[in-house]
Design a protein around this motif. Structure first.
Motif, mmCIF file in Angstrom:
data_model
loop_
_atom_site.group_PDB
_atom_site.id
_atom_site.type_symbol
_atom_site.label_atom_id
_atom_site.label_comp_id
_atom_site.label_asym_id
_atom_site.label_seq_id
_atom_site.Cartn_x
_atom_site.Cartn_y
_atom_site.Cartn_z
ATOM 1 N N ALA A 1 -13.908 -3.513 -1.543
ATOM 2 C CA ALA A 1 -13.309 -3.042 -0.376
ATOM 3 C C ALA A 1 -14.135 -1.891 0.600
ATOM 4 O O ALA A 1 -14.965 -1.065 -0.105
ATOM 5 C CB ALA A 1 -11.691 -2.898 -0.414
ATOM 6 N N ASP A 2 -13.669 -1.989 1.749
ATOM 7 C CA ASP A 2 -14.362 -1.008 2.820
ATOM 8 C C ASP A 2 -13.594 0.235 2.814
ATOM 9 O O ASP A 2 -14.344 1.299 2.807
ATOM 10 C CB ASP A 2 -14.239 -1.375 4.057
ATOM 11 N N GLY A 3 -12.379 0.532 2.089
ATOM 12 C CA GLY A 3 -11.800 1.652 1.911
ATOM 13 C C GLY A 3 -10.369 1.530 1.413
ATOM 14 O O GLY A 3 -9.851 0.550 0.976
ATOM 15 N N VAL A 4 -9.571 2.686 1.268
ATOM 16 C CA VAL A 4 -8.302 2.893 0.849
ATOM 17 C C VAL A 4 -7.465 3.737 1.961
ATOM 18 O O VAL A 4 -8.049 4.746 2.269
ATOM 19 C CB VAL A 4 -8.255 3.336 -0.808
ATOM 20 N N HIS A 5 -6.389 3.420 1.765
ATOM 21 C CA HIS A 5 -5.211 4.232 2.583
ATOM 22 C C HIS A 5 -4.095 4.832 1.601
ATOM 23 O O HIS A 5 -3.775 4.187 0.935
ATOM 24 C CB HIS A 5 -4.491 3.637 3.772
ATOM 25 N N LEU A 6 -4.084 6.005 1.741
ATOM 26 C CA LEU A 6 -3.452 6.728 0.795
ATOM 27 C C LEU A 6 -1.960 7.553 1.165
ATOM 28 O O LEU A 6 -2.287 8.173 2.268
ATOM 29 C CB LEU A 6 -4.344 8.142 0.045
ATOM 30 N N GLY A 7 -0.942 7.145 0.897
ATOM 31 C CA GLY A 7 0.271 7.796 1.212
ATOM 32 C C GLY A 7 0.651 9.033 0.703
ATOM 33 O O GLY A 7 -0.356 9.487 0.010
ATOM 34 N N LYS A 8 1.366 9.718 1.156
ATOM 35 C CA LYS A 8 1.724 11.343 0.628
ATOM 36 C C LYS A 8 2.017 11.249 -0.880
ATOM 37 O O LYS A 8 1.809 12.393 -1.121
ATOM 38 C CB LYS A 8 3.061 11.726 1.544
ATOM 39 N N GLN A 9 2.628 10.281 -1.238
ATOM 40 C CA GLN A 9 2.987 10.192 -2.779
ATOM 41 C C GLN A 9 1.710 9.658 -3.750
ATOM 42 O O GLN A 9 1.923 9.542 -4.868
ATOM 43 C CB GLN A 9 4.285 9.524 -3.159
#
Length: 210
Positions: A71-79
Motif C-alpha cells: 500500500a502507499d501508506g498507513v494511518h496510525l491512531g493514538k493507540q
C-alpha cells in the motif's frame, strides 16, 4: 511527497469506487474487528480500485498489512503503533499519518517524522468510537496558531463530522485539507458529493497556510 487535501475514509471497495469516480485521489481503508483474512481481502479489493483510478491507498491501524500489500501508506491512531517504530518497519518510501487532538499530540507526531496529521474531531461523528474531545473551529484556530509559531510544516487535515459547508472556514484557519467519510459515503449520490468536495477544496486555499 504530495499529501492530498481530500482524504476519503471508507470500509468497502464499492464506496471507494464511487468516490474515485467523483475525483477522490486519496482513500483510507478503516475497518475494525474483522478477521485478518477478511481484512486483507477487503484491502486488496480497495487497492484494486485505487490502482485503477491512480489513487493513493492508506491502510488504517495496520502497518504489517500495508507493508504486505505494498500500500502507499498507513494511518496510525493514538493507540496504535508508534510512528517512529512504523517508520523503522516500513522504510522511508511509505506515507505515515497520525491522529492528533491537541497541540502536544502534534508536537509528538512532528518529532516522530509523520508525513501528515489528522486533527480532530471537528464535531461529533458516529463513524468513530472512543471520540476525543471535540475541537470545533475555535479549537482548530488556536492549535494552528501554535503550529505556525512552532514553525511546523507538516500538513494537517481536519477530521470528524466535516461537511462541505465547513471547508472555507477550516481552510481559512490554516488546515491543509479535510478527511471525510459519511459526508461522501452516506450521500444520496456519493460520486457527486465527492466532486463537490474536490471542487470546493480547489477553490478555497488556506489563508494562513502552513
Amino acid at each position: 511527497m504530495k499529501i492530498s487535501n481530500l482524504h476519503y475514509i471508507t470500509t468497502t471497495a464499492h464506496a471507494a469506487e464511487l468516490a474515485c469516480l467523483g475525483g477522490v485521489c486519496w482513500v483510507q481503508l478503516r475497518v475494525k474487528n474483522l478477521p485478518a483474512a477478511v481484512w486483507q481481502q477487503r484491502a486488496l479489493d480497495v487497492q484494486a480500485v485505487c490502482r485503477h483510478h491512480g489513487a493513493t491507498l492508506i491502510i488504517n491501524d495496520n502497518p504489517a498489512l500495508a507493508l504486505a500489500l505494498g500500500a502507499d501508506g498507513v494511518h496510525l491512531g493514538k493507540q496504535d503503533m508508534n510512528p517512529a517504530k512504523a517508520r523503522a518497519l516500513l522504510g522511508p518510501g511509505f506515507i505515515i499519518g497520525g491522529t492528533a487532538n491537541t497541540f502536544a499530540d502534534i508536537e509528538g507526531l512532528v518529532a516522530a517524522g509523520v508525513d501528515y496529521i489528522g486533527l480532530g474531531p471537528f464535531r461529533f461523528t458516529a463513524t468513530k468510537e472512543k471520540l476525543s474531545p471535540i475541537l470545533g473551529l475555535v479549537g482548530y484556530t488556536e492549535i494552528m496558531v501554535q503550529c505556525r509559531a512552532a514553525g511546523f510544516t507538516t500538513p494537517i487535515v481536519g477530521i470528524g463530522g466535516v461537511e462541505l459547508a465547513d471547508i472555507p472556514a477550516l481552510r481559512a484557519a490554516g488546515l491543509h485539507g479535510v478527511a471525510v467519510s459519511g459526508a461522501i459515503g452516506s450521500a444520496a449520490d456519493p460520486t457527486d458529493a465527492a466532486r463537490l468536495f474536490v471542487t470546493e477544496l480547489a477553490k478555497s486555499q488556506p489563508v494562513a497556510s502552513l
